[in-house]
Design a protein around this motif. Structure first.
Motif, PDB file in Angstrom:
ATOM      1  N   VAL A   1       0.846  -1.200   0.000  1.00 22.24           N
ATOM      2  CA  VAL A   1       0.000   0.000   0.000  1.00 22.24           C
ATOM      3  C   VAL A   1       0.884   1.254   0.000  1.00 22.24           C
ATOM      4  O   VAL A   1       0.636   2.200  -0.763  1.00 22.24           O
ATOM      5  CB  VAL A   1      -0.963   0.008   1.212  1.00 22.24           C
ATOM      6  CG1 VAL A   1      -1.686   1.340   1.328  1.00 22.24           C
ATOM      7  CG2 VAL A   1      -1.957  -1.142   1.102  1.00 22.24           C
ATOM      8  N   THR A   2       1.914   1.264   0.808  1.00 22.38           N
ATOM      9  CA  THR A   2       2.831   2.404   0.881  1.00 22.38           C
ATOM     10  C   THR A   2       3.530   2.628  -0.457  1.00 22.38           C
ATOM     11  O   THR A   2       3.632   3.770  -0.931  1.00 22.38           O
ATOM     12  CB  THR A   2       3.869   2.196   2.006  1.00 22.38           C
ATOM     13  OG1 THR A   2       3.171   2.097   3.245  1.00 22.38           O
ATOM     14  CG2 THR A   2       4.874   3.330   2.065  1.00 22.38           C
TER      15      THR A   2
ATOM     16  N   ALA B   1       3.994   5.842  -5.510  1.00 21.11           N
ATOM     17  CA  ALA B   1       3.982   5.890  -6.976  1.00 21.11           C
ATOM     18  C   ALA B   1       2.867   6.799  -7.486  1.00 21.11           C
ATOM     19  O   ALA B   1       3.059   7.570  -8.439  1.00 21.11           O
ATOM     20  CB  ALA B   1       3.829   4.479  -7.550  1.00 21.11           C
ATOM     21  N   ILE B   2       1.713   6.740  -6.857  1.00 19.73           N
ATOM     22  CA  ILE B   2       0.585   7.581  -7.257  1.00 19.73           C
ATOM     23  C   ILE B   2       0.895   9.052  -6.982  1.00 19.73           C
ATOM     24  O   ILE B   2       0.653   9.925  -7.820  1.00 19.73           O
ATOM     25  CB  ILE B   2      -0.707   7.127  -6.550  1.00 19.73           C
ATOM     26  CG1 ILE B   2      -1.131   5.753  -7.082  1.00 19.73           C
ATOM     27  CG2 ILE B   2      -1.829   8.152  -6.719  1.00 19.73           C
ATOM     28  CD1 ILE B   2      -2.156   5.051  -6.226  1.00 19.73           C
ATOM     29  N   VAL B   3       1.448   9.339  -5.818  1.00 18.04           N
ATOM     30  CA  VAL B   3       1.821  10.716  -5.478  1.00 18.04           C
ATOM     31  C   VAL B   3       2.821  11.252  -6.493  1.00 18.04           C
ATOM     32  O   VAL B   3       2.696  12.388  -6.976  1.00 18.04           O
ATOM     33  CB  VAL B   3       2.384  10.796  -4.037  1.00 18.04           C
ATOM     34  CG1 VAL B   3       3.039  12.142  -3.780  1.00 18.04           C
ATOM     35  CG2 VAL B   3       1.280  10.532  -3.034  1.00 18.04           C
ATOM     36  N   GLN B   4       3.790  10.449  -6.856  1.00 18.00           N
ATOM     37  CA  GLN B   4       4.798  10.870  -7.826  1.00 18.00           C
ATOM     38  C   GLN B   4       4.153  11.145  -9.188  1.00 18.00           C
ATOM     39  O   GLN B   4       4.446  12.158  -9.833  1.00 18.00           O
ATOM     40  CB  GLN B   4       5.879   9.806  -7.960  1.00 18.00           C
ATOM     41  CG  GLN B   4       7.006  10.204  -8.891  1.00 18.00           C
ATOM     42  CD  GLN B   4       8.096   9.147  -8.962  1.00 18.00           C
ATOM     43  OE1 GLN B   4       8.000   8.088  -8.346  1.00 18.00           O
ATOM     44  NE2 GLN B   4       9.125   9.432  -9.718  1.00 18.00           N
TER      45      GLN B   4
ATOM     46  N   GLY C   1      -4.118  12.718  -0.543  1.00 16.14           N
ATOM     47  CA  GLY C   1      -4.107  12.400   0.881  1.00 16.14           C
ATOM     48  C   GLY C   1      -3.477  11.050   1.112  1.00 16.14           C
ATOM     49  O   GLY C   1      -3.000  10.388   0.188  1.00 16.14           O
ATOM     50  N   SER C   2      -3.508  10.654   2.332  1.00 14.92           N
ATOM     51  CA  SER C   2      -2.955   9.361   2.720  1.00 14.92           C
ATOM     52  C   SER C   2      -3.998   8.269   2.476  1.00 14.92           C
ATOM     53  O   SER C   2      -5.185   8.560   2.273  1.00 14.92           O
ATOM     54  CB  SER C   2      -2.598   9.380   4.203  1.00 14.92           C
ATOM     55  OG  SER C   2      -3.796   9.446   4.974  1.00 14.92           O
ATOM     56  N   PRO C   3      -3.591   7.012   2.527  1.00 16.60           N
ATOM     57  CA  PRO C   3      -4.576   5.931   2.444  1.00 16.60           C
ATOM     58  C   PRO C   3      -5.654   6.055   3.532  1.00 16.60           C
ATOM     59  O   PRO C   3      -6.831   5.773   3.284  1.00 16.60           O
ATOM     60  CB  PRO C   3      -3.728   4.666   2.623  1.00 16.60           C
ATOM     61  CG  PRO C   3      -2.382   5.048   2.062  1.00 16.60           C
ATOM     62  CD  PRO C   3      -2.209   6.494   2.501  1.00 16.60           C
ATOM     63  N   GLN C   4      -5.261   6.534   4.696  1.00 13.48           N
ATOM     64  CA  GLN C   4      -6.241   6.714   5.779  1.00 13.48           C
ATOM     65  C   GLN C   4      -7.226   7.832   5.444  1.00 13.48           C
ATOM     66  O   GLN C   4      -8.414   7.739   5.756  1.00 13.48           O
ATOM     67  CB  GLN C   4      -5.528   7.009   7.106  1.00 13.48           C
ATOM     68  CG  GLN C   4      -4.675   5.870   7.619  1.00 13.48           C
ATOM     69  CD  GLN C   4      -3.327   5.736   6.890  1.00 13.48           C
ATOM     70  OE1 GLN C   4      -2.835   6.645   6.233  1.00 13.48           O
ATOM     71  NE2 GLN C   4      -2.736   4.554   7.006  1.00 13.48           N
ATOM     72  N   ASP C   5      -6.746   8.885   4.792  1.00 13.58           N
ATOM     73  CA  ASP C   5      -7.626   9.972   4.357  1.00 13.58           C
ATOM     74  C   ASP C   5      -8.667   9.443   3.365  1.00 13.58           C
ATOM     75  O   ASP C   5      -9.845   9.795   3.443  1.00 13.58           O
ATOM     76  CB  ASP C   5      -6.835  11.094   3.682  1.00 13.58           C
ATOM     77  CG  ASP C   5      -5.899  11.828   4.619  1.00 13.58           C
ATOM     78  OD1 ASP C   5      -6.138  11.832   5.844  1.00 13.58           O
ATOM     79  OD2 ASP C   5      -4.902  12.401   4.107  1.00 13.58           O
ATOM     80  N   LEU C   6      -8.218   8.619   2.436  1.00 13.17           N
ATOM     81  CA  LEU C   6      -9.134   8.055   1.436  1.00 13.17           C
ATOM     82  C   LEU C   6     -10.191   7.191   2.102  1.00 13.17           C
ATOM     83  O   LEU C   6     -11.376   7.279   1.766  1.00 13.17           O
ATOM     84  CB  LEU C   6      -8.360   7.246   0.388  1.00 13.17           C
ATOM     85  CG  LEU C   6      -9.225   6.558  -0.670  1.00 13.17           C
ATOM     86  CD1 LEU C   6     -10.105   7.550  -1.423  1.00 13.17           C
ATOM     87  CD2 LEU C   6      -8.342   5.773  -1.630  1.00 13.17           C
TER      88      LEU C   6
END
Length: 118
Positions: A60-61, A66-69, A90-95
């Motif tokens: 997940v990290t 990769a998505i942020v980049q 956002g972070s996975p937790q934000d999503l």
């Protein structure tokens, strides 16, 4: 907004309001529904990338990085801006929080309006 921006710019359609909670940065003269007609109204489009339950945290990290980049690339940001899309990363937790909030919100709409699938 992304599907209508070109039509609005070309004058083929006239924007009366946007459904986001605030005005669009590419059409600042078009009011939000919340200010023009229905106080508190907001129906925003959002996208997320999900993985199956149980996906290892390191995977997940790595996907998130990769998505942020990819989203940080100038060409991609420029395209989003032209289409009126405001990108929020956002972070996975934000999503997860957004998905849960939206599911609860629309579940309540279905319940309140007694919507049924036939």
């Amino acid at each position: 907004m992304a599907s209508a921006a070109t039509l609005i710019r070309d004058g083929r359609v006239r924007a009366r309001a946007v459904t986001s909670s605030t005005r669009s940065p590419i059409f600042p003269d078009v009011p939000a529904v919340a200010e023009a007609a229905v106080k508190g109204y907001s129906a925003e489009v959002w996208y997320g990338v999900f993985s199956p339950k149980g996906t290892p945290p390191d995977v997940v990290t790595a996907l998130h990085r990769a998505i942020v980049q990819a989203l940080a690339s100038g060409a991609f940001r420029d395209r989003l801006a032209r289409e009126g899309v405001v990108g929020v990363i956002g972070s996975p937790q934000d999503l997860r929080a957004v998905a849960e909030q939206e599911a609860g919100r629309w579940k309540q709409v279905v319940k309140d309006k007694e919507i049924r699938i036939e």
